[in-house]
Design an enzyme around this catalytic site. Structure first.
Site, short mmCIF file in Angstrom:
data_model
loop_
_atom_site.label_atom_id
_atom_site.label_comp_id
_atom_site.label_asym_id
_atom_site.label_seq_id
_atom_site.Cartn_x
_atom_site.Cartn_y
_atom_site.Cartn_z
N GLU A 71 57.37 56.93 -27.21
CA GLU A 71 56.32 55.91 -27.39
C GLU A 71 55.68 55.95 -28.77
O GLU A 71 54.53 56.39 -28.92
CB GLU A 71 55.22 56.08 -26.33
N GLU A 78 60.13 56.43 -17.93
CA GLU A 78 58.85 56.70 -17.23
C GLU A 78 58.44 55.48 -16.44
O GLU A 78 58.60 54.34 -16.90
CB GLU A 78 57.72 57.02 -18.22
#
Ligand code: BG6
Length: 463
Positions: free
Chosen positions: A159, A358
């Site tokens: 991320e 995720e």
């Protein structure tokens, strides 16, 4: 159903959120160890104590039936000062990798998950400096060489959006909010170049291994069908997601992103020599998806510096989506269909294989008589997996699904009150106890889903 046995039913954790052992066996201080945590909220010193429980945790993974374990190295455990190697740190990860392999679990390590040696922030400001590119590439080289032949899928950075925006995790503590924001774009560019160099390096070191990026995907809806709201939603996706992925995959920002960066004087400095690596791309894209976003046109055209970086925009402002159910910890709401939509968007633009790295449901779980009845989590995960499998069945190359998180870990900002795990870790924010593990109801549900390859989810109506 075209749902082959090779589908990687996995689960995720990250180093600083799971491990603890923050100063053991030569580990250096991480950025995440030195940040200020509000009093009464758990920090990273013990976290889920995975550092001392990892063997037991991997046996639980085996019992669950995991085909893959997506986890992260702590850079500061491997390179305490950012330059020298800590052999004990490397051995720790080697042990995790070996035990996973012995149990037929594919280890998928992430090199950078919000954590780095604080020494590199003290030395040159971390990712603000191009020196961090070299330090990261050296770190990647050490890991690639050491684990050559054992890892099939590497992840570079988790991320980039949050890794650059969260100042408490990366040391970008500028008082002046304009400079702080400008730094974020420079850090993002530097991370992209570091990733590209890592792609190149892995191809030189281990031709059989693949490497990918993990993105906090942003599936953004316009609040209304007013053309300006629709453009605002496109701009939000450009600036919060495509900007980062276009650089990873195509080695450039889109004209729209360039225009917005220039207009705001955010354009990062790019070095001539970067041209040499811009054509290197990832082999796959990891998707981290929790919820979707909704925006409208920013009518004032002013930048609100009180918002986190990336939300600071003249083009859009984030608003509530009345169509999406919210819960205490899922304040952006629960939107399973948004996951399928984003798989379409990402594949249609990049044509690369996708893994869900995720996806999870936060809740303040309660342990009662050794059990956690987390039917809310089963509901969340089952609805999301179903959307993934529908996309897969339609022909989108999704090769794995990893819920966040395997065990309860310390939340990125909210300690242990906010839990996502399939396995409960018995500690609270203020009482570490023994961090004993308890299988939640979602553990058993996921175990059965893996056993049946998710077939039961596809049998129910697709719409
Ligand atoms: C993702 C991160 O952004 O979201 C994880 O990769 C993080 O590290 C997860 O834990 C959930 O966010 P939070 O803030 O609820 O822990």
């Amino acid at each position: 159903m075209n749902n082959s046995d090779k589908f990687l039913w996995g689960a995720s954790t990250s180093g600083f959120q799971a491990e603890g052992g923050y100063n053991e066996d030569g580990k250096g201080l991480s950025t995440t160890d030195v940040r200020k945590v509000p009093s009464g909220v758990a920090d990273t010193k013990v976290a889920s104590d995975h550092y001392h429980h990892y063997k037991e945790d991997i046996l639980l993974m085996k019992e669950l039936g995991l085909k893959a374990y997506r986890f992260a190295f702590c850079w500061a455990r491997i390179m305490p000062d950012g330059h020298n190697i800590n052999e004990k740190g490397l051995s720790f990860y080697e042990d995790i990798i070996n035990i996973c392999l012995e149990n037929d679990i594919e280890p998928i390590p992430t090199l950078y998950h919000f954590e780095m040696p604080q020494a590199l922030v003290d030395e040159f400001g971390g990712w603000k400096s191009r020196k961090c590119i070299d330090a990261f590439v050296e770190y990647a080289r050490i890991c690639f060489e050491r684990f050559k032949g054992k890892i099939k899928h590497w992840v570079t950075i988790n991320e980039q959006l949050i890794a650059t925006a969260a100042s408490d995790l990366n040391g970008n503590h500028e008082e002046d909010k304009f400079i702080q924001t400008k730094n974020v774009y420079q850090m993002s560019y530097n991370q992209s170049i570091a990733e590209k160099k890592a792609f190149k390096l892995l191809r030189e070191i281990d031709i059989d291994a693949e490497i990918g990026v993990v993105t906090a995907v942003q599936n953004v809806y316009p609040k209304t069908s007013a053309p300006k709201d629709v453009l605002a939603a496109m701009d939000a996706e450009e600036m919060m997601m495509y900007m980062l992925l276009d650089m990873s995959v195509f080695g450039r920002y889109s004209p729209r992103v360039m225009e917005i960066l220039k207009e705001n004087d955010y354009l990062p400095q790019m070095d001539e020599c970067d041209q040499d690596v811009l054509s290197y791309k990832p082999d796959f894209i990891g998707i981290n998806y929790y919820s979707s976003l909704c925006v409208q046109e920013n009518k004032t055209k002013d930048i609100n510096y009180k918002l986190p970086p990336f939300f600071r925009s003249r083009e859009f402002e984030v608003v509530n989506n009345a169509h999406i159910e919210k819960t205490e910890w899922m304040s952006n709401g629960i939107d399973p269909l948004g996951l399928r939509t984003i798989i379409y968007k990402i594949y249609n633009r990049y044509h690369l294989p996708i893994i869900i790295t995720e996806n999870g449901m936060a809740y303040s779980d309660e342990l009662i008589d050794g059990r956690v009845h987390d039917d809310y989590r089963i509901d969340y995960i089952s609805k999301h997996i179903k959307e993934v499998l529908i996309a897969k069945e339609e022909g989108y190359p999704v090769f794995g699904y990893c819920p966040w998180s395997f065990i309860d870990v310390v939340s990125s900002h909210q300690g242990f009150a906010k839990r996502y795990g399939l396995v409960y870790v018995d500690r609270t924010d203020t009482d570490i106890k023994e961090c004993k593990r308890y299988k939640k109801d979602s553990f058993y549900w996921y175990q059965n889903t893996i056993k049946t390859n998710g077939n039961q989810l596809l049998l129910s109506n697709k719409n």
